[in-house]
Design a protein around this motif. Sequence first.
Motif, PDB file in Angstrom:
ATOM      1  N   LEU A 135     -23.251  -5.026  31.665  1.00  0.00           N
ATOM      2  CA  LEU A 135     -24.415  -5.272  32.517  1.00  0.00           C
ATOM      3  C   LEU A 135     -25.658  -4.976  31.689  1.00  0.00           C
ATOM      4  N   THR A 136     -26.622  -5.888  31.735  1.00  0.00           N
ATOM      5  CA  THR A 136     -27.813  -5.726  30.906  1.00  0.00           C
ATOM      6  C   THR A 136     -29.058  -5.548  31.765  1.00  0.00           C
ATOM      7  N   VAL A 137     -30.085  -5.061  31.124  1.00  0.00           N
ATOM      8  CA  VAL A 137     -31.364  -4.838  31.785  1.00  0.00           C
ATOM      9  C   VAL A 137     -32.031  -6.162  32.121  1.00  0.00           C
ATOM     10  N   ASP A 138     -31.925  -7.140  31.206  1.00  0.00           N
ATOM     11  CA  ASP A 138     -32.687  -8.377  31.360  1.00  0.00           C
ATOM     12  C   ASP A 138     -31.856  -9.655  31.485  1.00  0.00           C
ATOM     13  N   GLY A 139     -30.555  -9.597  31.267  1.00  0.00           N
ATOM     14  CA  GLY A 139     -29.717 -10.787  31.397  1.00  0.00           C
ATOM     15  C   GLY A 139     -30.018 -11.873  30.383  1.00  0.00           C
ATOM     16  N   VAL A 140     -30.407 -11.475  29.183  1.00  0.00           N
ATOM     17  CA  VAL A 140     -30.737 -12.440  28.135  1.00  0.00           C
ATOM     18  C   VAL A 140     -29.593 -12.515  27.130  1.00  0.00           C
ATOM     19  N   GLU A 141     -29.155 -13.744  26.846  1.00  0.00           N
ATOM     20  CA  GLU A 141     -28.114 -13.936  25.838  1.00  0.00           C
ATOM     21  C   GLU A 141     -28.637 -13.560  24.457  1.00  0.00           C
ATOM     22  N   PRO A 142     -27.748 -13.091  23.568  1.00  0.00           N
ATOM     23  CA  PRO A 142     -28.183 -12.813  22.198  1.00  0.00           C
ATOM     24  C   PRO A 142     -28.697 -14.099  21.542  1.00  0.00           C
ATOM     25  N   SER A 143     -29.704 -13.962  20.719  1.00  0.00           N
ATOM     26  CA  SER A 143     -30.274 -15.114  20.031  1.00  0.00           C
ATOM     27  C   SER A 143     -29.284 -15.656  19.006  1.00  0.00           C
ATOM     28  N   ARG A 144     -29.135 -16.965  18.998  1.00  0.00           N
ATOM     29  CA  ARG A 144     -28.187 -17.607  18.081  1.00  0.00           C
ATOM     30  C   ARG A 144     -28.806 -17.931  16.726  1.00  0.00           C
ATOM     31  N   ASP A 145     -30.091 -17.710  16.574  1.00  0.00           N
ATOM     32  CA  ASP A 145     -30.729 -18.040  15.290  1.00  0.00           C
ATOM     33  C   ASP A 145     -31.089 -16.776  14.503  1.00  0.00           C
ATOM     34  N   THR A 146     -30.265 -15.736  14.667  1.00  0.00           N
ATOM     35  CA  THR A 146     -30.492 -14.497  13.936  1.00  0.00           C
ATOM     36  C   THR A 146     -29.441 -14.330  12.847  1.00  0.00           C
ATOM     37  N   PHE A 147     -29.725 -13.447  11.911  1.00  0.00           N
ATOM     38  CA  PHE A 147     -28.763 -13.131  10.859  1.00  0.00           C
ATOM     39  C   PHE A 147     -27.493 -12.536  11.463  1.00  0.00           C
ATOM     40  N   ALA A 148     -27.655 -11.687  12.490  1.00  0.00           N
ATOM     41  CA  ALA A 148     -26.499 -11.057  13.128  1.00  0.00           C
ATOM     42  C   ALA A 148     -25.552 -12.098  13.728  1.00  0.00           C
ATOM     43  N   TRP A 149     -26.097 -13.135  14.370  1.00  0.00           N
ATOM     44  CA  TRP A 149     -25.261 -14.190  14.958  1.00  0.00           C
ATOM     45  C   TRP A 149     -24.549 -14.974  13.858  1.00  0.00           C
ATOM     46  N   THR A 150     -25.243 -15.233  12.760  1.00  0.00           N
ATOM     47  CA  THR A 150     -24.643 -15.950  11.631  1.00  0.00           C
ATOM     48  C   THR A 150     -23.475 -15.154  11.056  1.00  0.00           C
ATOM     49  N   VAL A 151     -23.675 -13.849  10.889  1.00  0.00           N
ATOM     50  CA  VAL A 151     -22.603 -12.988  10.383  1.00  0.00           C
ATOM     51  C   VAL A 151     -21.428 -12.993  11.355  1.00  0.00           C
ATOM     52  N   LEU A 152     -21.722 -12.856  12.626  1.00  0.00           N
ATOM     53  CA  LEU A 152     -20.687 -12.864  13.653  1.00  0.00           C
ATOM     54  C   LEU A 152     -19.878 -14.159  13.604  1.00  0.00           C
ATOM     55  N   SER A 153     -20.552 -15.283  13.477  1.00  0.00           N
ATOM     56  CA  SER A 153     -19.876 -16.579  13.425  1.00  0.00           C
ATOM     57  C   SER A 153     -18.992 -16.712  12.191  1.00  0.00           C
ATOM     58  N   SER A 154     -19.462 -16.203  11.066  1.00  0.00           N
ATOM     59  CA  SER A 154     -18.657 -16.325   9.842  1.00  0.00           C
ATOM     60  C   SER A 154     -17.444 -15.401   9.884  1.00  0.00           C
ATOM     61  N   LEU A 155     -17.538 -14.285  10.572  1.00  0.00           N
ATOM     62  CA  LEU A 155     -16.416 -13.350  10.655  1.00  0.00           C
ATOM     63  C   LEU A 155     -15.372 -13.770  11.679  1.00  0.00           C
ATOM     64  N   ALA A 156     -15.825 -14.279  12.822  1.00  0.00           N
ATOM     65  CA  ALA A 156     -14.910 -14.521  13.936  1.00  0.00           C
ATOM     66  C   ALA A 156     -14.468 -15.968  14.078  1.00  0.00           C
ATOM     67  N   GLY A 157     -15.186 -16.906  13.505  1.00  0.00           N
ATOM     68  CA  GLY A 157     -14.849 -18.311  13.715  1.00  0.00           C
ATOM     69  C   GLY A 157     -15.677 -18.882  14.837  1.00  0.00           C
ATOM     70  N   ASP A 158     -15.076 -19.009  16.023  1.00  0.00           N
ATOM     71  CA  ASP A 158     -15.794 -19.538  17.184  1.00  0.00           C
ATOM     72  C   ASP A 158     -16.484 -18.396  17.919  1.00  0.00           C
ATOM     73  N   VAL A 159     -17.786 -18.557  18.187  1.00  0.00           N
ATOM     74  CA  VAL A 159     -18.556 -17.534  18.892  1.00  0.00           C
ATOM     75  C   VAL A 159     -19.419 -18.215  19.944  1.00  0.00           C
ATOM     76  N   ASP A 160     -19.504 -17.612  21.114  1.00  0.00           N
ATOM     77  CA  ASP A 160     -20.338 -18.141  22.185  1.00  0.00           C
ATOM     78  C   ASP A 160     -20.805 -16.967  23.036  1.00  0.00           C
ATOM     79  N   SER A 161     -21.720 -17.234  23.941  1.00  0.00           N
ATOM     80  CA  SER A 161     -22.171 -16.197  24.862  1.00  0.00           C
ATOM     81  C   SER A 161     -22.553 -16.843  26.181  1.00  0.00           C
ATOM     82  N   ARG A 162     -22.630 -16.008  27.207  1.00  0.00           N
ATOM     83  CA  ARG A 162     -23.038 -16.496  28.527  1.00  0.00           C
ATOM     84  C   ARG A 162     -23.571 -15.332  29.347  1.00  0.00           C
ATOM     85  N   VAL A 163     -24.337 -15.690  30.376  1.00  0.00           N
ATOM     86  CA  VAL A 163     -24.844 -14.702  31.321  1.00  0.00           C
ATOM     87  C   VAL A 163     -24.172 -14.981  32.655  1.00  0.00           C
ATOM     88  N   GLY A 164     -23.609 -13.945  33.247  1.00  0.00           N
ATOM     89  CA  GLY A 164     -22.925 -14.080  34.521  1.00  0.00           C
ATOM     90  C   GLY A 164     -23.684 -13.374  35.625  1.00  0.00           C
TER      91      GLY A 164
END
Length: 139
Positions: free
Chosen positions: A91-120
């Motif tokens: 549960l988050t304070v603002d319900g904002v998905e992580p930004s996909r244009d960051t270095f952290a997202w790029t690293v995550l994608s290269s380590l895990a393969g398929d990466v996605d996010s959603r707000v419920g």
Amino acid sequence: MPAETQAGTRPAIRDVVTVKLPADSAYLSVLRTATAGLAARLDFTLDEIEDLRIAVDEACAMLLAQAVPGTDLECQFELTGEAMRIAVSVLTVDGVEPSRDTFAWTVLSSLAGDVDSRVGADDRVTVMLQKRRGAAGAQ
């Protein structure tokens, strides 16, 4: 012996493991250990296991930065014959998905393969990872 499907093939083996713990970085070692143990169960290589451990850690770091204090972090691992799917949510304070244009997202994608996010519901943000065994270099 598993039942056969209508097409005459056996259904894929699927196990689901859910870990729920306080949304605090002090508990992330529990998730890293669970990730490594489950990936080893699927015969991932040592490099793939380490990539998944780091990816889960990075996904949690993204989410903990916006977690509602005092809530729980939930991590669901779905194991199939050749892949592991991981969904980390909080549960988050603002319900904002992580930004996909960051270095952290790029690293995550290269380590895990398929990466996605959603707000419920209730601003619960989920980061989903999927890594296939032997997929290194196939990206």
